[in-house]
Motif scaffolding. Structure first.
Motif, PDB file in Angstrom:
ATOM      1  N   GLU A  41       0.826  -1.207   0.000  1.00  0.00           N
ATOM      2  CA  GLU A  41       0.000   0.000   0.000  1.00  0.00           C
ATOM      3  C   GLU A  41       0.861   1.258   0.000  1.00  0.00           C
ATOM      4  O   GLU A  41       0.526   2.250  -0.662  1.00  0.00           O
ATOM      5  CB  GLU A  41      -0.952  -0.019   1.198  1.00  0.00           C
TER       6      GLU A  41
ATOM      7  N   ARG B  56      -0.142   0.513  -4.180  1.00  0.00           N
ATOM      8  CA  ARG B  56      -1.070  -0.540  -4.585  1.00  0.00           C
ATOM      9  C   ARG B  56      -2.378  -0.432  -3.801  1.00  0.00           C
ATOM     10  O   ARG B  56      -2.378  -0.101  -2.619  1.00  0.00           O
ATOM     11  CB  ARG B  56      -0.448  -1.925  -4.321  1.00  0.00           C
ATOM     12  N   HIS B  57      -3.487  -0.741  -4.458  1.00  0.00           N
ATOM     13  CA  HIS B  57      -4.772  -0.820  -3.764  1.00  0.00           C
ATOM     14  C   HIS B  57      -4.984  -2.265  -3.330  1.00  0.00           C
ATOM     15  O   HIS B  57      -5.050  -3.173  -4.157  1.00  0.00           O
ATOM     16  CB  HIS B  57      -5.921  -0.379  -4.675  1.00  0.00           C
TER      17      HIS B  57
END
Length: 392
Positions: free
Chosen positions: A29, A33-34
């Motif tokens: 994260e 990144r999700h």
């Protein structure tokens, strides 16, 4: 301090892999990144307005002093009234001890009941911290392999077959983490009878009891005053960070637990206790029941969705917010599969490794304590993930 000077009991406490995966997810994260989190069992709902208002009012009124080690009388009475209204049980408030979360309740119960070398029976799979509470008091958690044919739970026959001269009791959870399955009432009655005949103790973790989706509400407390039951405000009542739970005890055990609580904790958070009383107001209960219905809706979506991806769900969970899914048709290593799903699909699931050796490599646990939108997005990502593996 040298590591050689640390207490040897630490050798019996294993790392919690769900938290290790959460750390890896946090790193991703930070890289932008999700990540969709379906690992940690924490409701995505928070305390209802009446509960928050009660906490605010308690602080404004200066009600922040220590309480009795057994808890606020009005909270103990509210819990007693709840057992009467939901389960039809008359539980004297004097048998209820308010604790700093269910973890403190388990700690106190094990401190009172587990001797050095005592063996405590529990199913494999089961919540890892439960066996570590036993180990913390130098007891031995004896994990008994329990598959889908037994709903991943102990049976009375298992108790008969595995009880020996070192065995002192059983530690059960219904509904269970990681499986979301309950022990059927008739089976639990038979287990309690087997333990009682051997003059042992029965501890039942009921922290997910409020999130039971099928049948008439049932508590192990209906089986007799000698059954020790643990519950919590974290799951059904959506108060995970407030650290509030309770024990229901045989009357003779209350003074002993009170003595331990005085020395180990003094009391649960006074602010959380004042807030906890408001959990039982009609408006709060109405909100909790709506949220329970939403959890059931998510379960009814995610189980067939997982099966469409190639997982097997041999026992549909009837409570909590977990699915224990067999991934053997997709991988022979659940641990590596969860790492790959995190790295490639951005989805956090938990391998069976945390919950005991019997199901470690074959099963994964999914928590559906997240929004329906997240569940749908996770399924879409996993569909792409598995399709790419087939192509490769």
């Amino acid at each position: 301090m040298s590591l050689n000077e640390l207490a040897s009991r630490l050798n019996n406490i294993a790392p919690f892999h769900v938290m290790e995966l959460a750390k890896k997810a946090a790193v991703l994260e930070k890289q932008g990144r999700h990540i969709i989190h379906m690992g940690i069992g924490e409701p995505d709902f928070t305390a209802p307005p009446a509960v928050v208002e009660a906490a605010t009012r308690a602080m404004a009124d200066g009600k922040m002093q220590y309480t009795s080690a057994t808890g606020l009388p009005q909270l103990r009475q509210a819990i007693s009234d709840h057992y009467r209204s939901v389960y039809g049980l008359d539980i004297a408030p004097e048998r209820i001890v308010v604790t700093a979360g269910a973890s403190a309740a388990l700690l106190l119960a094990c401190a009172a009941l587990v001797e050095k070398g005592a063996q405590v029976l529990m199913p494999d799979p089961s919540y890892p911290c439960n066996r570590h509470f036993v180990a913390a008091f130098e007891g031995q958690a004896k994990l008994i392999a329990s598959g889908p044919e037994h709903r991943f739970q102990l049976s009375a026959q298992m108790v008969r077959e595995h009880w020996n001269e070192a065995t002192r009791g059983v530690l059960l959870a219904s509904p269970s983490n990681p499986t979301g399955t309950s022990i059927l009432p008739e089976e639990l009655r038979a287990i309690v009878a087997e333990v009682r005949a051997r003059r042992g103790f029965t501890i039942v973790d009921e922290i997910y009891q409020g999130l039971s989706y099928e049948g008439t509400p049932f508590s192990a407390l209906s089986l007799g005053e000698d059954v020790v039951v643990i519950n919590s405000f974290s799951k059904y009542f959506n108060m995970t960070g407030w650290r509030l739970g309770w024990l229901v005890l045989p009357p003779a055990l209350v003074p002993q637990i009170e003595k331990l609580a005085q020395n180990l904790f003094i009391c649960a958070s006074s602010i959380a206790q004042h807030a906890g009383v408001a959990c039982f107001s009609p408006e709060s209960i109405a909100i909790y029941e709506e949220r329970k219905a939403e959890f059931k809706r998510r379960r009814d979506y995610i189980v067939p969705a997982l099966e469409s991806l190639g997982f097997k769900v041999p026992v549909v969970p009837d409570g909590a917010f977990y699915v224990y899914a067999d991934c053997s048709a997709l991988s022979d290593d659940a641990d590596q599969l969860t790492i790959d799903m995190l790295n490639e699909a951005g989805v956090v699931l938990v391998p069976g490794l945390d919950f005991g050796p019997f199901t470690a490599r074959r099963y994964i646990r999914l928590s559906y304590a997240t929004s329906m939108e997240n569940l749908q997005e996770a399924v879409a990502r996993l569909r792409t993930f598995f399709a790419s593996r087939k192509v490769a």
